[in-house]
Write a protein that holds these residues in place. Structure first.
Motif, short mmCIF file in Angstrom:
data_model
loop_
_atom_site.label_atom_id
_atom_site.label_comp_id
_atom_site.label_asym_id
_atom_site.label_seq_id
_atom_site.Cartn_x
_atom_site.Cartn_y
_atom_site.Cartn_z
N THR A 20 0.82 -1.21 0.00
CA THR A 20 0.00 0.00 0.00
C THR A 20 0.86 1.27 0.00
N ARG A 48 -1.64 9.35 6.92
CA ARG A 48 -2.28 8.95 5.68
C ARG A 48 -3.47 8.07 6.03
N GLU A 49 -4.11 7.52 5.04
CA GLU A 49 -5.29 6.71 5.33
C GLU A 49 -4.91 5.49 6.17
N ARG A 50 -5.91 4.98 6.87
CA ARG A 50 -5.68 3.77 7.67
C ARG A 50 -5.45 2.60 6.72
N THR A 51 -4.54 1.72 7.08
CA THR A 51 -4.17 0.58 6.24
C THR A 51 -4.84 -0.68 6.75
N GLN A 60 -3.54 2.97 11.68
CA GLN A 60 -3.16 4.30 11.19
C GLN A 60 -1.71 4.24 10.73
N PRO A 82 -6.54 10.08 -6.16
CA PRO A 82 -7.47 9.12 -5.59
C PRO A 82 -7.67 7.91 -6.51
#
Length: 83
Positions: A20, A48-51, A60, A82
């Motif tokens: 990711t 960044r976005e949660r993985t 997180q 995106p």
């Protein structure tokens, strides 16, 4: 032929972090961020976005952006889009 085999939570986490990640970026988890910030040496991170860690839930994660006083030029990462 390998003479050993690694598996378990550590390998799963490393695999998901790698898959990711993004080019020219350093992807770190919250444990690493806690350690870097506790050193109080000016490390810069960005959430960044949660993985999704497949079977372990969401975590997180962060981008490591640099450090105060680090003067060597870093490659400019491509803009994230995106999707």
């Amino acid at each position: 032929m390998p003479r050993y085999c690694l598996f378990g939570d550590t390998v799963t986490t490393a695999s998901r972090m790698e898959s990711t990640g993004r080019p020219y970026r350093i992807h770190v988890n919250h444990t690493t961020v806690k350690i870097l910030l506790s050193l109080d040496e000016g490390y810069k991170v960005e959430p960044r976005e949660r993985t999704d860690l497949m079977g372990q839930g969401f975590e997180q994660t962060y981008w490591l952006l640099g450090k105060d006083g680090f003067t060597k030029p870093l490659p400019k990462p491509p803009e994230l889009k995106p999707g």
